[in-house]
Design a protein around this motif. Sequence first.
Motif, PDB file in Angstrom:
ATOM      1  N   TYR A 107       1.284  -1.110   0.580  1.00 19.07           N
ATOM      2  CA  TYR A 107      -0.001  -0.099   0.168  1.00 19.07           C
ATOM      3  C   TYR A 107       1.360   1.042  -0.378  1.00 19.07           C
ATOM      4  CZ  TYR A 107      -3.458  -3.675   2.066  1.00 19.07           C
ATOM      5  OH  TYR A 107      -3.709  -4.752   2.127  1.00 19.07           O
ATOM      6  N   ASP A 110      -1.425   6.427   1.817  1.00 21.85           N
ATOM      7  CA  ASP A 110      -2.012   7.335   1.886  1.00 21.85           C
ATOM      8  C   ASP A 110      -3.103   5.899   1.931  1.00 21.85           C
ATOM      9  OD1 ASP A 110      -1.660  10.082   1.015  1.00 21.85           O
ATOM     10  OD2 ASP A 110      -1.130  10.203  -1.236  1.00 21.85           O
ATOM     11  N   ARG A 112      -3.672   3.366  -0.607  1.00 24.78           N
ATOM     12  CA  ARG A 112      -3.691   2.731  -1.550  1.00 24.78           C
ATOM     13  C   ARG A 112      -3.430   1.437  -1.907  1.00 24.78           C
ATOM     14  NH1 ARG A 112      -3.968   8.306  -3.505  1.00 24.78           N
ATOM     15  NH2 ARG A 112      -2.339   8.135  -3.738  1.00 24.78           N
ATOM     16  N   ILE A 114      -1.633  -1.294  -4.475  1.00 27.58           N
ATOM     17  CA  ILE A 114      -1.050  -0.634  -5.313  1.00 27.58           C
ATOM     18  C   ILE A 114       0.025  -1.977  -5.884  1.00 27.58           C
ATOM     19  CG2 ILE A 114      -0.265   1.826  -5.330  1.00 27.58           C
ATOM     20  CD1 ILE A 114       2.826   0.478  -3.981  1.00 27.58           C
ATOM     21  N   ASP A 126     -10.835  -4.711  -8.629  1.00 23.12           N
ATOM     22  CA  ASP A 126     -10.664  -3.251  -8.031  1.00 23.12           C
ATOM     23  C   ASP A 126      -9.750  -3.000  -7.252  1.00 23.12           C
ATOM     24  OD1 ASP A 126     -10.516  -0.660  -8.313  1.00 23.12           O
ATOM     25  OD2 ASP A 126     -12.495  -1.006  -7.381  1.00 23.12           O
ATOM     26  N   ARG A 127      -8.418  -2.582  -7.467  1.00 24.35           N
ATOM     27  CA  ARG A 127      -7.508  -2.207  -6.388  1.00 24.35           C
ATOM     28  C   ARG A 127      -8.111  -0.888  -5.732  1.00 24.35           C
ATOM     29  NH1 ARG A 127      -1.313  -1.585  -9.142  1.00 24.35           N
ATOM     30  NH2 ARG A 127      -1.727  -3.461 -10.978  1.00 24.35           N
ATOM     31  N   SER A 128      -8.967  -0.073  -6.302  1.00 21.64           N
ATOM     32  CA  SER A 128      -9.106   1.399  -4.958  1.00 21.64           C
ATOM     33  C   SER A 128      -9.752   0.533  -4.245  1.00 21.64           C
ATOM     34  CB  SER A 128      -9.673   1.995  -5.911  1.00 21.64           C
ATOM     35  OG  SER A 128     -11.394   1.455  -6.788  1.00 21.64           O
ATOM     36  N   ALA A 129     -10.641  -0.689  -4.350  1.00 18.70           N
ATOM     37  CA  ALA A 129     -11.646  -0.914  -2.870  1.00 18.70           C
ATOM     38  C   ALA A 129     -11.252  -2.202  -2.169  1.00 18.70           C
ATOM     39  CB  ALA A 129     -12.744  -2.406  -3.754  1.00 18.70           C
ATOM     40  N   TYR A 130      -9.411  -2.068  -2.440  1.00 20.50           N
ATOM     41  CA  TYR A 130      -9.100  -2.963  -1.309  1.00 20.50           C
ATOM     42  C   TYR A 130      -7.770  -2.123  -0.821  1.00 20.50           C
ATOM     43  CZ  TYR A 130     -11.823  -7.112  -3.231  1.00 20.50           C
ATOM     44  OH  TYR A 130     -12.871  -7.774  -3.417  1.00 20.50           O
ATOM     45  N   GLY A 131      -8.201  -0.581  -0.491  1.00 20.07           N
ATOM     46  CA  GLY A 131      -7.174   0.291   0.519  1.00 20.07           C
ATOM     47  C   GLY A 131      -7.211   0.003   1.399  1.00 20.07           C
ATOM     48  N   GLU A 134      -9.035   3.535   6.272  1.00 21.60           N
ATOM     49  CA  GLU A 134      -9.077   4.962   6.751  1.00 21.60           C
ATOM     50  C   GLU A 134     -10.214   5.066   8.105  1.00 21.60           C
ATOM     51  OE1 GLU A 134      -7.850   9.270   5.445  1.00 21.60           O
ATOM     52  OE2 GLU A 134      -8.695   7.692   3.941  1.00 21.60           O
TER      53      GLU A 134
END
Length: 372
Positions: A107, A110, A112, A114, A126-131, A134
């Motif tokens: 990650y 931030d 995310r 990566i 979808d990588r953005s769904a597994y950050g 926060e």
Amino acid sequence: MTTLPLPPSLAATLPGRYYTDPELFRTEQERIFERMWCCAVRSADLDRAGAFRTVRIGRESVLITRSRSGALKAFLNVCRHRGARLCTEEQGQVRRNLQCPYHAWTYDLDGRLIAAPNLVSMPDVDRSAYGLVEVALREWLGYAWVCLADAPPSFEETVVGAAVERLGDAAAIDRYRTADLALGRRITYDVRANWKLIVENFMECYHCATIHPELTDVLPEFADGLAAQYYVGHGAAFGEDVSGFTVDGSAGFGTLPEVAPDQDRRYYAITVKPTVFVNLVPDHVILHRMFPLAEDHTSVVCDWLYAPDVVASGADVSKSVELFHRVNAQDFAACERTQPAMASRAYRDGGVLVPSEHHIGIFHQWLREQLG
């Protein structure tokens, strides 16, 4: 045991089980520490991109990092793959990214996602769904405060408002410029007592004449056992022969530049629920952060903060540190002496508060409201 009606001079405390019951402590973790703003780390401790700290908030490990943009970010310290602890140390520095030591999911600062082994062969992911998950973060007094709630309460009302309510002046605490001060000393105390005993102890001075000889020498009115430090806008005055807030009353350092004349030679104590104490004196600030670990175990981190030029010059701060270090040690020893009795049948229905302690009942009422 027969419970007699209390005379008007006395008020009831919480029953003993509030300090010993593991189930009740778990409820506190869920409904207090995981819903309210908690002071986590000093912002300056994360002085460069990639610096991180982990802290225990309620039942969660929280990871706080300094991002490439310079902003502080907070996340649950849990890899989204199989739930491994992402950072296993209390503090550290990474060069570019945060990588899980189990399966190398990676990650950025931030949060995310990566990279991960074989991720390119899974184009449907979808990588953005597994950050990282926060956590809300605000900075105040030079510290990062975090809140685990999905909908955090108002920071201004529940945190800043506590100082304003205590001091009676919205600008009073700002004059100490705490965020601009430098760390002169930090001591971490391992206290074998329930966190509420520590809060209650801090809120009253009925015990001061008994166990705090150095403090009452500097602040003579505390020897009377009054709750003067709890009156709105009141700061306990230094004794006539006292020059500074030091263990022997000798001179400390120059008054912080923006401290008002009516704040000079006075000590102010602020409780920010649930677990922060702020102590203001003319030349430095002392801030306690509590981290409840179990129903009978609390970690307390105490910072002594001074004007940057005082710390940079290598000035000897030991006399001012020693005064409140002794106060801390005396207080925590008293709490540890009290903790075993919370399980006694003599304290099954609780104890009593004398008039100068009645304001502790407000804390007890607040606690019951949070617990429902």
